[in-house]
Write an enzyme that holds these catalytic residues in place. Structure first.
Site, PDB file in Angstrom:
ATOM      1  N   GLY A 123       0.797  -1.230   0.000  1.00  0.00           N
ATOM      2  CA  GLY A 123       0.000   0.000   0.000  1.00  0.00           C
ATOM      3  C   GLY A 123       0.820   1.266   0.000  1.00  0.00           C
ATOM      4  N   MET A 244      23.342   9.434  -2.163  1.00  0.00           N
ATOM      5  CA  MET A 244      24.422   8.670  -2.778  1.00  0.00           C
ATOM      6  C   MET A 244      23.869   7.536  -3.636  1.00  0.00           C
ATOM      7  SD  MET A 244      27.568   9.008  -3.157  1.00  0.00           S
ATOM      8  CE  MET A 244      28.731   8.026  -4.112  1.00  0.00           C
ATOM      9  N   GLU A 369      14.017   3.711  -6.284  1.00  0.00           N
ATOM     10  CA  GLU A 369      14.732   4.823  -5.617  1.00  0.00           C
ATOM     11  C   GLU A 369      14.046   6.162  -5.898  1.00  0.00           C
ATOM     12  OE1 GLU A 369      18.099   4.823  -3.877  1.00  0.00           O
ATOM     13  OE2 GLU A 369      17.332   2.822  -3.535  1.00  0.00           O
ATOM     14  N   GLY A 370      12.728   6.140  -6.023  1.00  0.00           N
ATOM     15  CA  GLY A 370      12.003   7.373  -6.317  1.00  0.00           C
ATOM     16  C   GLY A 370      11.774   7.516  -7.807  1.00  0.00           C
ATOM     17  N   GLU A 373       8.827  11.220 -11.343  1.00  0.00           N
ATOM     18  CA  GLU A 373       7.897  12.240 -10.829  1.00  0.00           C
ATOM     19  C   GLU A 373       8.322  12.683  -9.437  1.00  0.00           C
ATOM     20  OE1 GLU A 373       6.971   9.396 -12.257  1.00  0.00           O
ATOM     21  OE2 GLU A 373       6.023  10.125 -14.078  1.00  0.00           O
TER      22      GLU A 373
HETATM   23  C1  LIG Z   1      12.525  -4.251  -9.652  1.00  0.00           C
HETATM   24  C2  LIG Z   1      12.209  -3.427  -8.480  1.00  0.00           C
HETATM   25  C3  LIG Z   1      13.094  -3.360  -7.441  1.00  0.00           C
HETATM   26  C4  LIG Z   1      12.785  -2.608  -6.304  1.00  0.00           C
HETATM   27  N1  LIG Z   1      13.634  -2.631  -5.238  1.00  0.00           N
HETATM   28  C5  LIG Z   1      13.237  -2.077  -4.076  1.00  0.00           C
HETATM   29  C6  LIG Z   1      13.980  -2.265  -2.871  1.00  0.00           C
HETATM   30  O1  LIG Z   1      15.046  -2.886  -2.881  1.00  0.00           O
HETATM   31  N2  LIG Z   1      13.505  -1.762  -1.723  1.00  0.00           N
HETATM   32  C7  LIG Z   1      12.335  -1.051  -1.682  1.00  0.00           C
HETATM   33  O2  LIG Z   1      11.949  -0.621  -0.608  1.00  0.00           O
HETATM   34  N3  LIG Z   1      11.604  -0.827  -2.806  1.00  0.00           N
HETATM   35  C8  LIG Z   1      12.020  -1.338  -3.988  1.00  0.00           C
HETATM   36  N4  LIG Z   1      11.261  -1.150  -5.121  1.00  0.00           N
HETATM   37  C9  LIG Z   1      10.046  -0.364  -5.026  1.00  0.00           C
HETATM   38  C10 LIG Z   1      10.144   0.987  -5.767  1.00  0.00           C
HETATM   39  O3  LIG Z   1      10.969   1.861  -5.075  1.00  0.00           O
HETATM   40  C11 LIG Z   1       8.695   1.521  -5.909  1.00  0.00           C
HETATM   41  O4  LIG Z   1       8.031   0.683  -6.812  1.00  0.00           O
HETATM   42  C12 LIG Z   1       8.670   2.939  -6.411  1.00  0.00           C
HETATM   43  O5  LIG Z   1       9.173   3.817  -5.430  1.00  0.00           O
HETATM   44  C13 LIG Z   1       7.268   3.398  -6.807  1.00  0.00           C
HETATM   45  O6  LIG Z   1       6.315   3.056  -5.852  1.00  0.00           O
HETATM   46  P1  LIG Z   1       4.983   2.293  -6.294  1.00  0.00           P
HETATM   47  O7  LIG Z   1       5.400   1.174  -7.139  1.00  0.00           O
HETATM   48  O8  LIG Z   1       4.198   2.014  -5.088  1.00  0.00           O
HETATM   49  O9  LIG Z   1       4.230   3.334  -7.199  1.00  0.00           O
HETATM   50  P2  LIG Z   1       3.193   4.452  -6.718  1.00  0.00           P
HETATM   51  O10 LIG Z   1       3.744   5.172  -5.551  1.00  0.00           O
HETATM   52  O11 LIG Z   1       1.881   3.824  -6.585  1.00  0.00           O
HETATM   53  O12 LIG Z   1       3.206   5.407  -7.972  1.00  0.00           O
HETATM   54  C14 LIG Z   1       2.450   5.190  -9.158  1.00  0.00           C
HETATM   55  C15 LIG Z   1       2.640   6.366 -10.100  1.00  0.00           C
HETATM   56  O13 LIG Z   1       2.200   7.566  -9.457  1.00  0.00           O
HETATM   57  C16 LIG Z   1       3.220   8.536  -9.470  1.00  0.00           C
HETATM   58  N5  LIG Z   1       3.147   9.355  -8.264  1.00  0.00           N
HETATM   59  C17 LIG Z   1       3.139   8.945  -6.985  1.00  0.00           C
HETATM   60  N6  LIG Z   1       3.108   9.987  -6.139  1.00  0.00           N
HETATM   61  C18 LIG Z   1       3.138  11.102  -6.924  1.00  0.00           C
HETATM   62  C19 LIG Z   1       3.146  12.501  -6.640  1.00  0.00           C
HETATM   63  N7  LIG Z   1       3.151  12.988  -5.411  1.00  0.00           N
HETATM   64  N8  LIG Z   1       3.151  13.340  -7.688  1.00  0.00           N
HETATM   65  C20 LIG Z   1       3.152  12.875  -8.955  1.00  0.00           C
HETATM   66  N9  LIG Z   1       3.149  11.578  -9.271  1.00  0.00           N
HETATM   67  C21 LIG Z   1       3.146  10.701  -8.261  1.00  0.00           C
HETATM   68  C22 LIG Z   1       4.488   7.734  -9.530  1.00  0.00           C
HETATM   69  O14 LIG Z   1       5.548   8.502 -10.043  1.00  0.00           O
HETATM   70  C23 LIG Z   1       4.096   6.614 -10.450  1.00  0.00           C
HETATM   71  O15 LIG Z   1       4.209   7.040 -11.771  1.00  0.00           O
HETATM   72  C24 LIG Z   1      11.580  -1.877  -6.262  1.00  0.00           C
HETATM   73  C25 LIG Z   1      10.703  -1.910  -7.345  1.00  0.00           C
HETATM   74  C26 LIG Z   1      10.998  -2.673  -8.438  1.00  0.00           C
HETATM   75  C27 LIG Z   1      10.014  -2.721  -9.556  1.00  0.00           C
END
Ligand SMILES: Cc1cc2nc3c(=O)[nH]c(=O)nc-3n(C[C@H](O)[C@H](O)[C@H](O)COP(=O)(O)OP(=O)(O)OC[C@H]3O[C@@H](n4cnc5c(N)ncnc54)[C@H](O)[C@@H]3O)c2cc1C
Lengths: 392, 365
Positions: A123, A244, A369-370, A373
């Site tokens: 979530g 970093m 890593e963010g 957007e």
């Molecule tokens: C292969 C892979 C490896 C990963 N490795 C790690 C890891 O090691 N550790 C870890 O903790 N996470 C990890 N992640 C998670 C990754 O960091 C998140 O998927 C990412 O930060 C986006 O979060 P979400 O997928 O929940 O998308 P959401 O937050 O649901 O975002 C969906 C869309 O909405 C946009 N959005 C969200 N908020 C805003 C805003 N305020 N303004 C404008 N647009 C917005 C986003 O940019 C995106 O386009 C990994 C993901 C993948 C796919």
């Protein structure tokens, strides 16, 4: 002095990384097509390579500073393959978090482990302040009880443990979020299977479930159990880790983009289309013109990345720069790899070559890593001098 | 060793020029644009800062300081942050002087460089561009035919020649058979017609002219570099890097104007800066400005170290021209209808960015 040249020492060190990367590239397709398998800790060719390879020269004064070299090595490595390594053991993202937030004793104790970083939950992704995994001090004992679910954990299978984000007080919002170290094998810590992905398939991305998982009280990184009033002090501290890791993530994407450019140049040259520089539009074919634009995009991205890590090496603030290079590379590597496919057509999408794989692999750069957007959000806040509440 | 650190001197230059641009350039920029003229006092004032003369070797009457394209890129960005037209005007004499310092024969150095060491504003110009579609600086239509015995005969048309109204000499890029070369042509050469000032979209304050060369005869010694000839690519690399630095300054001016404007302008109950479409656009401007600056520094640094900069210059030039224009164009959009009105500077910056994007020659580092 502003300078973009590498010393002989720098070049030697980078050449070695690239020679190694080429070996990894040989295994790249296999682990892409056989996703369930994990690449071995040590590739079969490793010993042979290490025996024959020239020693890496010790850095001399006057060589390019360490953080910049680190980024260049990262580029060199993914230029071979994103996740297949000659020899594993270089730690995970959690190790960076441990270095940033752990006490010296904690760093000493866990520094030798490979640590994943688990923030994301089903979530909550872009907005880590919504972390809902809880850590509660068990009454009458010196243990935290962790409950919650983490997803998309990079290196989740291989890691010996993870740095996780959990809240010790939901009502405190971001101020209540702390980092904890949980070692594998702790009862109540369950690891799921590898996720099936678009790219970087050799990476083990997994989910973690914590059900009444008890860890020692000293596993709170930094050992600070207080909840800062008003400010989000502690939270900001952990977010600093990204200054970093973001440029390094940019670098990982750039290696793939560079591989795509090299492959495309070779194919164009084989087809008799030479890329010439110095002319204006009059001297270039459409394909060459497009290629040169992609190269410029690469160059721009690499420079912003190197500047960001250079600043880090100088101990200068690089908060904006880390978002700048991450956002730039996130979009540049997409444009570059997809542009290369457009130039090469059928060759570009063929699974006989790696270009289509690089285009899939590098798609992650703009997400983890963010997202792009989120980087733009951070930059805009910086430009307007806005807080999180002002712009979200 | 890769490094992004300015020297102390470069920091001083940056700060000094930033102040100068704010005090002496920005306030007169609009007036120069509207009047299509730059006041003589400004040109004389900037001349006295010694931007051109300090980097000419002492034996030719200059200040004898090391030529540093990187320092020049830094100072150009700052001047152009004040105004691109005035920045180009300030550095235009250096384009000619630097070309002679870098590539001139001994005789040419002795003949031309002292002209730039005096107390009065003096200018010579590069004539590279030609008025035709898909013009390519390395494929000029202007030709230099060897003259029986000695020298060359030049024929062709050049456009956007800066300060054509007052330049004492022109460096004209022309084709000699397979090669591209450059020739010094005096203003009063017979067969040379200097047009009335051109009417351009941007950089309006700068007087530019077309040159019509009708069998203009020059001596063999007037070929830049003398017998050895010169490397026109290097001239272009240097001018491309300089144009990049100017574009960075313009782009920064746009962003810095848009930020407070967006914070102040309210629509639908909140400042437009709180709308992501606007906020992210400004973030993108910031991202691209950083990238543009680094590309221009890299080219400048290669030039400074005598390393082949042709590829870097081409990559930088294409990227910076495109993004620089994108930023200026979006600067107008952020201001909406107000951006279209000449009361605000963004439309002028757009015209300037549009113009800078197609130039070759004109200035150098
Ligand atoms: C292969 C892979 C490896 C990963 N490795 C790690 C890891 O090691 N550790 C870890 O903790 N996470 C990890 N992640 C998670 C990754 O960091 C998140 O998927 C990412 O930060 C986006 O979060 P979400 O997928 O929940 O998308 P959401 O937050 O649901 O975002 C969906 C869309 O909405 C946009 N959005 C969200 N908020 C805003 C805003 N305020 N303004 C404008 N647009 C917005 C986003 O940019 C995106 O386009 C990994 C993901 C993948 C796919």
């Amino acid at each position: 002095m502003i300078d973009f040249t590498l010393t002989e020492n720098d070049k030697k060190a980078l050449a070695r990384t690239r020679a190694e990367a080429l070996i990894c590239r040989k295994h790249a397709r296999y682990y892409d097509e056989n996703e369930a398998e994990l690449p071995p800790e040590v590739l079969p060719e490793t010993e042979e390579f290490e025996k024959n390879a020239e020693d890496i020269p010790a850095p001399q004064p006057g060589d390019t500073p360490g953080p910049v070299m680190m980024a260049l090595h990262s580029i060199g490595q993914t230029w071979g393959d994103y996740s297949v390594r000659l020899r594993r053991g270089d730690g995970g993202l959690g190790n960076a978090a441990l270095r940033a937030a752990g006490t010296p004793e904690q760093q000493e104790k866990w520094g030798g482990l490979t640590l994943a970083m688990a923030i994301t939950e089903p979530g909550c992704g872009s907005d880590p302040s919504m972390v809902s995994t809880t850590a509660v001090l068990a009454e009458g004992s010196d243990e935290w009880v962790i409950n919650g679910e983490k997803i998309f954990v990079t290196t989740g299978l291989r890691a010996d443990g993870a740095v996780i984000w959990a809240t010790i007080d939901k009502s405190a919002g971001r101020a209540g979020i702390k980092s904890f170290l949980v070692e594998k094998g702790t009862p109540g810590f369950e690891v799921s299977q590898k996720e099936k992905k678009l790219g970087i398939r050799a990476d083990d991305t997994t989910a973690y479930v914590f059900s009444d998982c008890r860890i020692p009280r000293e596993n709170l990184l930094g050992l600070d159990e207080t909840i800062p009033k008003k400010s989000s002090g502690g939270f900001r501290g952990v977010m600093k880790t990204f200054n970093m890791t973001r440029p390094l993530v940019a670098a990982l994407g750039l290696g793939l983009a560079e591989a795509a450019l090299d492959f495309t140049r070779e194919q164009l040259e084989d087809a008799g289309i030479e890329i010439q520089y110095g002319s204006g539009l009059g001297g270039l074919t459409a394909a060459a013109e497009k290629f040169v634009r992609l190269e410029a995009l690469y160059e721009a991205s690499e420079l912003t990345t190197l500047q960001c890590v250079w600043l880090a090496g100088q101990g200068k603030p690089n908060n904006m720069e880390s978002s700048v290079c991450k956002a730039h590379a996130g979009s540049a590597v997409r444009t570059i790899t997809q542009g290369c496919i457009e130039i090469l057509g059928a060759l570009g999408i063929s699974r006989q070559h790696l270009l289509e794989k690089w285009a899939r692999d590098c798609r992650i750069t703009d997400i983890y890593e963010g997202t792009g957007e989120i980087q733009r959000l951070i930059i805009a806040r910086g430009l307007f001098d806005y807080t999180r509440a002002d712009l979200k | 060793m890769i490094s992004f650190g300015m020297t102390e001197e470069q920091e001083l230059v940056r700060d000094g020029m930033r102040e100068f641009a704010a005090d002496a350039i920005r306030p007169i920029a609009r007036e120069c644009d509207e009047n299509s003229a730059i006041p003589d006092e400004f040109l004389q004032g900037i001349w006295e800062l010694g931007l051109t003369s300090t980097q000419i070797p002492e034996q030719y009457g200059g200040g004898g300081e090391d030529r540093s394209p990187v320092t020049n890129a830094i100072l150009l960005e700052e001047l152009a942050h004040g105004d691109a037209t005035l920045a180009v005007a300030a550095l235009a004499p250096s384009a000619f002087a630097n070309a002679v310092v870098d590539q001139g024969s001994e005789e040419q150095k002795q003949k031309y460089l002292p002209l730039f060491g005096g107390e009065k504003f003096h200018v010579g110009s590069l004539a590279v561009l030609e008025p035709r579609p898909v013009a390519d600086a390395m494929l000029p239509r202007t030709v230099a035919e060897p003259k029986g015995g000695d020298g060359f005969v030049l024929s062709g048309v050049k456009s956007f020649v800066a300060f054509g109204d007052r330049a004492s000499h022109f460096i004209v890029v022309a084709r000699t058979g397979e090669n591209v070369e450059a020739f010094v042509v005096a203003r009063d050469a017979s067969g040379l017609t200097i047009s009335e000032p051109e009417l351009n979209m941007g950089l309006k304050g700068l007087t530019t002219v077309s040159l019509e060369l009708e069998r203009v005869e020059v001596a063999a010694a007037d070929r830049l570099g003398g017998e050895a000839g010169c490397d026109v690519r290097r001239l272009l690399d240097s001018s491309r890097a300089a144009l990049c630095a100017v574009q960075v300054g313009v782009a920064r001016a746009v962003l810095e104007y848009c930020v407070p404007y967006a914070k102040d302008r309210v629509a639908f109950d909140e400042p437009i800066s709180k709308k992501q479409s606007i906020a992210f656009r400004l973030s993108d401007m910031h991202i691209e400005i950083e990238a543009m600056r680094l590309l221009s520094w890299k080219t400048a640094s290669l030039l400074e170290q005598g390393i082949d900069a042709t590829k870097a210059a081409q990559l930088a030039r294409g990227y910076v021209a495109e993004k620089g224009l994108w930023i200026a164009d979006n600067g107008i959009q952020v201001l909406g209808g107000h951006g279209f009105i000449r009361e605000h500077p963004v439309e002028m910056w757009f015209r300037n960015a549009r113009t800078l994007g197609v130039l070759e020659g004109t200035i150098g580092l």
